[in-house]
Motif scaffolding. Structure first.
Motif, PDB file in Angstrom:
ATOM      1  N   ALA A  24       0.814  -1.155   0.051  1.00  0.00           N
ATOM      2  CA  ALA A  24       0.150   0.015   0.204  1.00  0.00           C
ATOM      3  C   ALA A  24       0.671   1.244  -0.126  1.00  0.00           C
ATOM      4  CB  ALA A  24      -0.829  -0.001   1.229  1.00  0.00           C
ATOM      5  N   LYS A  59      10.367   3.657  -3.521  1.00  0.00           N
ATOM      6  CA  LYS A  59       9.136   4.269  -4.251  1.00  0.00           C
ATOM      7  C   LYS A  59       8.303   5.084  -3.382  1.00  0.00           C
ATOM      8  CE  LYS A  59       5.204   3.351  -7.175  1.00  0.00           C
ATOM      9  NZ  LYS A  59       4.246   2.365  -7.730  1.00  0.00           N
ATOM     10  N   ALA A  63       2.547   7.096   1.268  1.00  0.00           N
ATOM     11  CA  ALA A  63       1.642   7.759   0.394  1.00  0.00           C
ATOM     12  C   ALA A  63       0.280   8.216   0.873  1.00  0.00           C
ATOM     13  CB  ALA A  63       1.255   6.725  -0.783  1.00  0.00           C
ATOM     14  N   GLY A  64       0.491   8.523   2.321  1.00  0.00           N
ATOM     15  CA  GLY A  64      -0.690   9.008   3.060  1.00  0.00           C
ATOM     16  C   GLY A  64      -1.172   8.270   4.125  1.00  0.00           C
ATOM     17  N   ALA A  65      -2.488   8.864   4.781  1.00  0.00           N
ATOM     18  CA  ALA A  65      -3.204   7.983   5.365  1.00  0.00           C
ATOM     19  C   ALA A  65      -3.978   6.748   4.676  1.00  0.00           C
ATOM     20  CB  ALA A  65      -4.263   8.996   6.369  1.00  0.00           C
ATOM     21  N   ASP A  66      -4.347   5.603   5.188  1.00  0.00           N
ATOM     22  CA  ASP A  66      -4.731   4.565   4.556  1.00  0.00           C
ATOM     23  C   ASP A  66      -6.349   5.025   4.292  1.00  0.00           C
ATOM     24  OD1 ASP A  66      -6.054   2.085   3.941  1.00  0.00           O
ATOM     25  OD2 ASP A  66      -4.115   1.173   4.558  1.00  0.00           O
ATOM     26  N   ILE A  67      -6.537   5.090   3.099  1.00  0.00           N
ATOM     27  CA  ILE A  67      -7.692   5.634   2.641  1.00  0.00           C
ATOM     28  C   ILE A  67      -8.720   4.310   2.645  1.00  0.00           C
ATOM     29  CG2 ILE A  67      -9.121   6.425   0.430  1.00  0.00           C
ATOM     30  CD1 ILE A  67      -6.355   7.641  -0.488  1.00  0.00           C
ATOM     31  N   ARG A  68      -8.269   3.282   2.437  1.00  0.00           N
ATOM     32  CA  ARG A  68      -9.048   2.020   2.535  1.00  0.00           C
ATOM     33  C   ARG A  68      -9.947   2.007   3.751  1.00  0.00           C
ATOM     34  NH1 ARG A  68      -8.809  -0.999  -2.179  1.00  0.00           N
ATOM     35  NH2 ARG A  68      -6.576  -0.480  -3.363  1.00  0.00           N
ATOM     36  N   LEU A  83      -8.853  10.106  15.979  1.00  0.00           N
ATOM     37  CA  LEU A  83      -8.096   9.441  15.264  1.00  0.00           C
ATOM     38  C   LEU A  83      -6.631   9.863  15.009  1.00  0.00           C
ATOM     39  CD1 LEU A  83      -7.993   7.143  12.958  1.00  0.00           C
ATOM     40  CD2 LEU A  83      -8.947   8.906  11.206  1.00  0.00           C
ATOM     41  N   PHE A  84      -5.605   8.999  15.277  1.00  0.00           N
ATOM     42  CA  PHE A  84      -4.292   9.385  15.088  1.00  0.00           C
ATOM     43  C   PHE A  84      -3.653  10.587  15.971  1.00  0.00           C
ATOM     44  CE2 PHE A  84      -4.747   8.356  10.252  1.00  0.00           C
ATOM     45  CZ  PHE A  84      -4.913   7.049  10.695  1.00  0.00           C
ATOM     46  N   GLY A 109      -0.735  12.452   4.809  1.00  0.00           N
ATOM     47  CA  GLY A 109      -0.075  12.184   6.101  1.00  0.00           C
ATOM     48  C   GLY A 109       1.154  11.601   6.016  1.00  0.00           C
ATOM     49  N   LEU A 135      -9.880  14.300  -1.851  1.00  0.00           N
ATOM     50  CA  LEU A 135     -10.641  13.219  -1.198  1.00  0.00           C
ATOM     51  C   LEU A 135     -11.677  13.697  -0.527  1.00  0.00           C
ATOM     52  CD1 LEU A 135      -7.407  11.195   0.193  1.00  0.00           C
ATOM     53  CD2 LEU A 135      -9.017  10.592  -1.695  1.00  0.00           C
TER      54      LEU A 135
HETATM   55  N1  CO8 Z   1      -4.164   4.517   1.156  1.00  0.00           N
HETATM   56  C1  CO8 Z   1      -4.382   3.409   0.828  1.00  0.00           C
HETATM   57  N2  CO8 Z   1      -3.801   2.627  -0.111  1.00  0.00           N
HETATM   58  C2  CO8 Z   1      -3.065   3.209  -0.789  1.00  0.00           C
HETATM   59  C3  CO8 Z   1      -2.651   4.529  -0.586  1.00  0.00           C
HETATM   60  C4  CO8 Z   1      -3.243   5.302   0.376  1.00  0.00           C
HETATM   61  N3  CO8 Z   1      -3.165   6.597   0.889  1.00  0.00           N
HETATM   62  N4  CO8 Z   1      -1.949   5.335  -1.651  1.00  0.00           N
HETATM   63  C5  CO8 Z   1      -1.533   3.956  -2.460  1.00  0.00           C
HETATM   64  N5  CO8 Z   1      -2.273   2.909  -1.897  1.00  0.00           N
HETATM   65  C6  CO8 Z   1      -2.412   1.508  -2.561  1.00  0.00           C
HETATM   66  C7  CO8 Z   1      -3.127   1.567  -4.023  1.00  0.00           C
HETATM   67  O1  CO8 Z   1      -4.642   1.575  -3.563  1.00  0.00           O
HETATM   68  C8  CO8 Z   1      -2.752   0.316  -4.549  1.00  0.00           C
HETATM   69  O2  CO8 Z   1      -3.220  -0.886  -3.857  1.00  0.00           O
HETATM   70  P1  CO8 Z   1      -3.470  -1.996  -4.986  1.00  0.00           P
HETATM   71  O3  CO8 Z   1      -2.589  -2.384  -5.805  1.00  0.00           O
HETATM   72  O4  CO8 Z   1      -4.304  -3.026  -3.896  1.00  0.00           O
HETATM   73  O5  CO8 Z   1      -4.783  -1.370  -5.853  1.00  0.00           O
HETATM   74  C9  CO8 Z   1      -1.126   0.396  -4.310  1.00  0.00           C
HETATM   75  O6  CO8 Z   1      -1.032   1.046  -3.030  1.00  0.00           O
HETATM   76  C10 CO8 Z   1      -0.351   0.965  -5.117  1.00  0.00           C
HETATM   77  O7  CO8 Z   1      -0.783   2.215  -5.630  1.00  0.00           O
HETATM   78  P2  CO8 Z   1      -0.960   2.779  -6.933  1.00  0.00           P
HETATM   79  O8  CO8 Z   1      -1.619   1.470  -7.692  1.00  0.00           O
HETATM   80  O9  CO8 Z   1      -2.142   3.790  -7.115  1.00  0.00           O
HETATM   81  O10 CO8 Z   1       0.432   3.144  -7.575  1.00  0.00           O
HETATM   82  P3  CO8 Z   1       0.751   4.438  -8.655  1.00  0.00           P
HETATM   83  O11 CO8 Z   1       2.275   4.346  -8.857  1.00  0.00           O
HETATM   84  O12 CO8 Z   1      -0.239   4.212  -9.781  1.00  0.00           O
HETATM   85  O13 CO8 Z   1       0.358   5.741  -7.930  1.00  0.00           O
HETATM   86  C11 CO8 Z   1       0.332   7.247  -6.042  1.00  0.00           C
HETATM   87  C12 CO8 Z   1       0.941   6.203  -6.571  1.00  0.00           C
HETATM   88  C13 CO8 Z   1       0.454   8.655  -6.883  1.00  0.00           C
HETATM   89  C14 CO8 Z   1       0.659   7.601  -4.556  1.00  0.00           C
HETATM   90  C15 CO8 Z   1      -1.287   6.883  -5.880  1.00  0.00           C
HETATM   91  O14 CO8 Z   1      -1.305   5.592  -5.049  1.00  0.00           O
HETATM   92  C16 CO8 Z   1      -1.906   7.996  -4.929  1.00  0.00           C
HETATM   93  O15 CO8 Z   1      -2.533   8.830  -5.514  1.00  0.00           O
HETATM   94  N6  CO8 Z   1      -2.260   7.268  -3.589  1.00  0.00           N
HETATM   95  C17 CO8 Z   1      -3.036   8.220  -2.793  1.00  0.00           C
HETATM   96  C18 CO8 Z   1      -2.365   9.448  -2.289  1.00  0.00           C
HETATM   97  C19 CO8 Z   1      -3.164  10.506  -1.365  1.00  0.00           C
HETATM   98  O16 CO8 Z   1      -4.345  10.694  -1.745  1.00  0.00           O
HETATM   99  N7  CO8 Z   1      -2.517  10.535  -0.019  1.00  0.00           N
HETATM  100  C20 CO8 Z   1      -3.453  11.390   0.842  1.00  0.00           C
HETATM  101  C21 CO8 Z   1      -4.294  10.392   1.812  1.00  0.00           C
HETATM  102  S1  CO8 Z   1      -5.443  11.193   2.918  1.00  0.00           S
HETATM  103  C22 CO8 Z   1      -4.391  11.847   4.311  1.00  0.00           C
HETATM  104  O17 CO8 Z   1      -3.186  11.376   4.153  1.00  0.00           O
HETATM  105  C23 CO8 Z   1      -4.781  12.380   5.223  1.00  0.00           C
HETATM  106  C24 CO8 Z   1      -3.797  12.551   6.489  1.00  0.00           C
HETATM  107  C25 CO8 Z   1      -4.493  13.235   7.715  1.00  0.00           C
HETATM  108  C26 CO8 Z   1      -5.241  11.964   8.559  1.00  0.00           C
HETATM  109  C27 CO8 Z   1      -5.464  12.580  10.008  1.00  0.00           C
HETATM  110  C28 CO8 Z   1      -6.440  12.028  10.767  1.00  0.00           C
HETATM  111  C29 CO8 Z   1      -6.883  12.665  11.760  1.00  0.00           C
END
Ligand code: CO8
Length: 258
Positions: A24, A59, A63-68, A83-84, A109, A135
């Motif tokens: 992830a 790599k 990539a941030g907090a776990d969206i799933r 949370l967190f 995150g 998001l």
């Molecule tokens: N959460 C869960 N799974 C993720 C995340 C994530 N943030 N990022 C990547 N993954 C998973 C993908 O779902 C994928 O899984 P699968 O193969 O099972 O489908 C695997 O990692 C590989 O990812 P990609 O296929 O998407 O890889 P790419 O190389 O095509 O893309 C990116 C890489 C650009 C990094 C893309 O994965 C992406 O955009 N990821 C999400 C980035 C994002 O939006 N991050 C912000 C999340 S929200 C946050 O962080 C809020 C923080 C504050 C929380 C505070 C709470 C109080």
């Protein structure tokens, strides 16, 4: 201690904590953040550790907090469950220096976690971003505050409002990272910096971390007073006598944390 989502190695007085959820891109779920809090606490308590490196994979730093994991949670769950909140508190309680060694994605995150460290060394393939806007949320563990302090309002607004990524070169120009190195040399550079810090007096290093962090919290005159008091206070330590004597005697200092 064994972890499921981290690898921790202690050598040369440096604890290297590596985020390890490759499936992830090191997305921060509760398991990982809970383990990270534990690893940080035990690095703080381990007398052998004098500096900490936090890193991820080539790599992705994270990539941030776990969206799933987050996507079906309700307001009441995240608000009442804080949370967190406790995990972030645990990071901020660490008094030893923490270097973030960032390669690949540091998003949401992940970017916020890197900014909670004391400084960031970036690989030339690093990409920073606060894409929460895509998001339907806002950064939640410091992005709007720490990124703004690091790079200024204009660039911070740009990053948060557009969700675009910033490459390593731009991040260095903007003051988000302290240096950029070739990706293959990232860990060597981070280890060299950490080892160098580990050779200093822990009293001095702790005081420096407190003073610089204070600059992010208070106005200039309060900050200057805090610094001056620390400077004066360090004259009560053997390490101050040793550091200055070593300079005059043209030799390396032997600090003893006293
Ligand atoms: N959460 C869960 N799974 C993720 C995340 C994530 N943030 N990022 C990547 N993954 C998973 C993908 O779902 C994928 O899984 P699968 O193969 O099972 O489908 C695997 O990692 C590989 O990812 P990609 O296929 O998407 O890889 P790419 O190389 O095509 O893309 C990116 C890489 C650009 C990094 C893309 O994965 C992406 O955009 N990821 C999400 C980035 C994002 O939006 N991050 C912000 C999340 S929200 C946050 O962080 C809020 C923080 C504050 C929380 C505070 C709470 C109080």
């Amino acid at each position: 201690m064994g972890y499921e989502t981290l690898n921790v190695d202690v050598s040369n007085h440096v604890a290297t904590i590596r985020l390890d959820r490759p499936e992830a891109l090191n997305a921060l779920n509760s398991k990982l953040l809970g383990e990270l809090a534990k690893a940080m606490k035990s690095s703080q308590e381990n007398e052998k550790v004098r500096c900490i490196i936090l890193t991820g994979s080539e790599k992705a730093f994270a990539a941030g907090a776990d969206i799933r994991e987050m996507h079906e949670k309700s307001f009441v769950e995240v608000f009442m469950g804080d949370l967190f909140g406790p995990e972030v508190e645990a990071m901020l309680r660490v008094r030893k220096p923490i270097i973030a060694a960032v390669s690949g994605y540091a998003l949401g995150g992940g970017c916020e976690l890197a900014m909670m460290c004391d400084f960031i060394i970036a690989a030339d393939n690093a990409k920073f971003g606060q894409p929460e806007v895509n998001l339907g949320v806002v950064a939640g563990i410091g992005g709007t505050q720490r990124l703004t302090r690091a790079v200024g309002k204009a660039k911070s607004m740009d990053m948060h409002l557009t969700g675009r990524f910033m490459d390593a070169e731009e991040a260095e120009r903007a003051g988000l990272v302290s240096r950029v190195v070739p990706a293959k040399k990232l860990m060597d550079e981070a280890m060299a910096a950490a080892t160098r810090i580990a050779e200093k007096s822990m009293i001095t290093v702790t005081a420096i971390k407190e003073a610089v962090n204070r600059s992010q919290e208070v106005g200039l005159s309060e900050g200057l007073l805090f610094e001056k008091r620390l400077f004066h206070a360090l004259f009560a330590t053997e390490d101050q006598s040793e550091g200055m004597a070593a300079f005059i005697e043209k030799r390396e200092p032997q600090f003893r944390d006293r």
